[in-house]
Write a protein that holds these residues in place. Structure first.
Motif, mmCIF file in Angstrom:
data_model
loop_
_atom_site.group_PDB
_atom_site.id
_atom_site.type_symbol
_atom_site.label_atom_id
_atom_site.label_comp_id
_atom_site.label_asym_id
_atom_site.label_seq_id
_atom_site.Cartn_x
_atom_site.Cartn_y
_atom_site.Cartn_z
ATOM 1 N N VAL A 120 0.831 -1.208 0.000
ATOM 2 C CA VAL A 120 0.000 0.000 0.000
ATOM 3 C C VAL A 120 0.862 1.253 0.000
ATOM 4 O O VAL A 120 0.572 2.227 -0.705
ATOM 5 N N GLN A 121 1.927 1.241 0.777
ATOM 6 C CA GLN A 121 2.808 2.409 0.818
ATOM 7 C C GLN A 121 3.373 2.711 -0.569
ATOM 8 O O GLN A 121 3.436 3.875 -0.996
ATOM 9 N N ASP A 122 3.774 1.679 -1.295
ATOM 10 C CA ASP A 122 4.309 1.881 -2.641
ATOM 11 C C ASP A 122 3.237 2.417 -3.586
ATOM 12 O O ASP A 122 3.496 3.319 -4.386
ATOM 13 N N LEU A 123 2.024 1.875 -3.490
ATOM 14 C CA LEU A 123 0.940 2.349 -4.354
ATOM 15 C C LEU A 123 0.582 3.795 -4.050
ATOM 16 O O LEU A 123 0.350 4.596 -4.975
ATOM 17 N N ALA A 162 -6.918 -2.629 -2.172
ATOM 18 C CA ALA A 162 -5.759 -2.630 -1.277
ATOM 19 C C ALA A 162 -6.047 -1.789 -0.036
ATOM 20 O O ALA A 162 -5.776 -2.206 1.096
ATOM 21 N N LEU A 163 -6.584 -0.591 -0.247
ATOM 22 C CA LEU A 163 -6.914 0.290 0.870
ATOM 23 C C LEU A 163 -7.995 -0.332 1.748
ATOM 24 O O LEU A 163 -7.934 -0.272 2.981
ATOM 25 N N ALA A 164 -8.995 -0.935 1.108
ATOM 26 C CA ALA A 164 -10.126 -1.509 1.843
ATOM 27 C C ALA A 164 -9.694 -2.675 2.723
ATOM 28 O O ALA A 164 -10.099 -2.778 3.889
ATOM 29 N N GLU A 173 -6.968 5.535 9.775
ATOM 30 C CA GLU A 173 -7.730 6.645 9.204
ATOM 31 C C GLU A 173 -7.100 7.201 7.934
ATOM 32 O O GLU A 173 -7.803 7.716 7.060
ATOM 33 N N THR A 174 -5.772 7.122 7.799
ATOM 34 C CA THR A 174 -5.150 7.643 6.573
ATOM 35 C C THR A 174 -5.552 6.795 5.367
ATOM 36 O O THR A 174 -5.713 7.321 4.261
ATOM 37 N N LEU A 175 -5.713 5.495 5.570
ATOM 38 C CA LEU A 175 -6.186 4.632 4.483
ATOM 39 C C LEU A 175 -7.618 4.986 4.114
ATOM 40 O O LEU A 175 -7.968 5.026 2.918
ATOM 41 N N LEU A 176 -8.439 5.234 5.108
ATOM 42 C CA LEU A 176 -9.828 5.590 4.831
ATOM 43 C C LEU A 176 -9.906 6.912 4.071
ATOM 44 O O LEU A 176 -10.720 7.054 3.155
#
Length: 484
Positions: A120-123, A162-164, A173-176
């Protein structure tokens, strides 16, 4: 005869499936994950350089694709795969994030959570457009492609996967925030106000792509993030709005793509072969997935009428796809009284998951699952090098061109299938299922669910592992409905 029976019993025991027609315990699926699936994704060739930049294409021994020295299976792959070998797809990296996330969910192994987070960090660093919230569809020569607006709604949905998956596990919360921006981008730029459907692309590149009328443009917004994330949201305006969106997309899909006379969903509209059995996405997989997503959304929204419609649709599809002679599923209708009896891994998984859901939640007879699961474990699974084959012949033999990873196949379906099968196996035996989350100890228990199912928490056991609060949550899975 005795020797034959003994050989069959040995084969069944080796596969971890009991010989009598009885569903195995969920441990069979935990073993499958550890023995058959995760070694493929723990392989150094899967993890990328740097770690988190997962490769789209890998050879059947696990090595990443090397254009200078391509392995025979990719060099000789079908044209629709060979044509894409120069690209690295965001949707595949996102699906691999999901695979690691679910691996952690079933095992509590923090190393898998770290791999999901690295992906996720890379995306977020390379693929996310900070202005629009969009994500690239692919990288070519290191450059994100195509421009925002020309990325397909399906690719955007799977970037959201990926985020979900990681938000479902962590409530970060940053992913949301990123997921909300992506979802708002799709619903603002891609949604057709008249039909309520999501368009394939927001702007045309001159090829006519904007006119494509695709079921998956809408369906995969439900499938990739809305159905999974909405129950995990805190109570409030966002959760209420997303529930409304689930209902609206479900109704729009039924209106546009459901063929009531045939009892199926069509994959497209407006094409010469849209109604044909051989038309694009006119297979059992897309039909049963559409019914499954509508069913799960109706469950969340308390819509008994839509729930019943979707449950009956799943039953019709399962009856049409079942092959009693081989004990597995067909992939599609080819013509009148003719089925494609070959197995495509994702279609097979979706059919299994639909039956598992009906058996667990509606009381449907689970007997077919015993044979279907056995076929998956014995025939679709590569027990030597890991993962499941993308396609096998009707008898389960592996064709010479079969692959385990490419620009449409990654760990998403195989890990989801294992998770759903584990939960169903435990629930149908009246036994609890343990899943792992990386959320604070004081998290509202109402936001923790056994994936897309209902259940009550019997026990929560938090512990600190490498700076991560890992909660082992034992769920008693809800069962309802009279046996059918």
């Amino acid at each position: 005869m005795r020797r034959l029976v003994a050989s069959l019993l040995a084969l069944l025991l080796l596969a971890g499936v009991p010989a009598r027609a009885e569903l195995p315990a969920g441990q069979v699926w935990l073993d499958h994950v550890q023995r058959d699936l995760l070694p493929w994704w723990r392989h150094p060739g899967a993890q990328g350089q740097p770690v988190g930049r997962f490769p789209t294409f890998r050879c059947n021994d696990g090595a990443p694709y090397d254009a200078a020295k391509p392995c025979a299976e990719l060099r000789n792959a079908p044209d629709w795969i060979r044509a894409e070998l120069g690209r690295e797809y965001v949707r595949m990296q996102a699906r691999q994030v999901y695979a690691y996330a679910i691996g952690f969910h079933l095992s509590g192994d923090v190393a898998l959570l770290r791999l999901a987070q690295a992906g996720v960090q890379d995306l977020r660093a390379r693929a996310r457009d900070p202005d629009s919230g969009s994500f690239a569809s692919w990288f070519e020569a290191g450059r994100p492609q195509p421009v925002p607006g020309r990325r397909t709604a399906q690719d955007l949905a799977y970037a959201g996967l990926a985020l979900a998956a990681l938000y479902y596990l962590t409530h970060d919360e940053t992913l949301l925030e990123d997921l909300v921006r992506l979802k708002d981008h799709v619903f603002t730029r891609y949604r057709d106000e008249r039909s309520g459907l999501i368009r394939w692309v927001a702007e045309d590149d001159g090829s006519g792509e904007a006119k494509r009328d695709e079921l998956v443009a809408t369906l995969d917004q439900l499938n990739a993030y809305l159905i999974l994330v909405t129950p995990a949201l805190p109570e409030g305006a966002l959760k209420t709005a997303w529930r409304r969106d689930i209902a609206a997309l479900s109704a729009a899909m039924v209106e546009r793509y459901h063929d009531a006379a045939a009892g199926r969903f069509v994959g497209t509209r407006g094409r010469p072969d849209s109604e044909s059995p051989r038309g694009r996405h006119n297979d059992f997989g897309h039909t049963v997935k559409a019914y499954w997503m509508i069913y799960l959304g109706a469950r969340q929204n308390g819509d008994a009428v839509l729930e019943r419609f979707a449950a009956e649709g799943m039953r019709r599809t399962l009856d049409a796809a079942w092959l009693p002679r081989s004990g597995g599923w067909a992939s599609r209708v080819l013509g009148r009284h003719e089925l494609d009896e070959g197995k495509e891994w994702w279609i097979y998984a979706e059919l299994d998951q639909a039956l598992a859901t009906l058996a667990l939640e509606q009381g449907d007879d689970p007997a077919r699952l015993e044979r279907s699961w056995r076929f998956w474990l014995e025939r679709l699974t590569d027990r030597r090098r890991g993962e499941v084959w993308g396609w096998v012949a009707p008898d389960g033999s592996v064709p010479s061109d079969a692959l385990k990873q490419h620009h449409w196949k990654n760990g998403y379906h195989s890990l989801e299938h294992a998770l759903v099968s584990y939960l169903a196996a435990q629930g149908l035996r009246g036994e609890p299922a343990t899943l792992y989350f990386a959320v604070p100890a004081d998290t509202d228990p109402a936001r923790l669910r056994p994936y897309v199912f209902s259940g009550t928490i019997a026990e929560r056991s938090p512990r600190e592992v490498e700076g991560v609060t890992v909660q082992a949550v034992r769920f008693a899975l809800a069962r309802s409905g009279a046996p059918r």
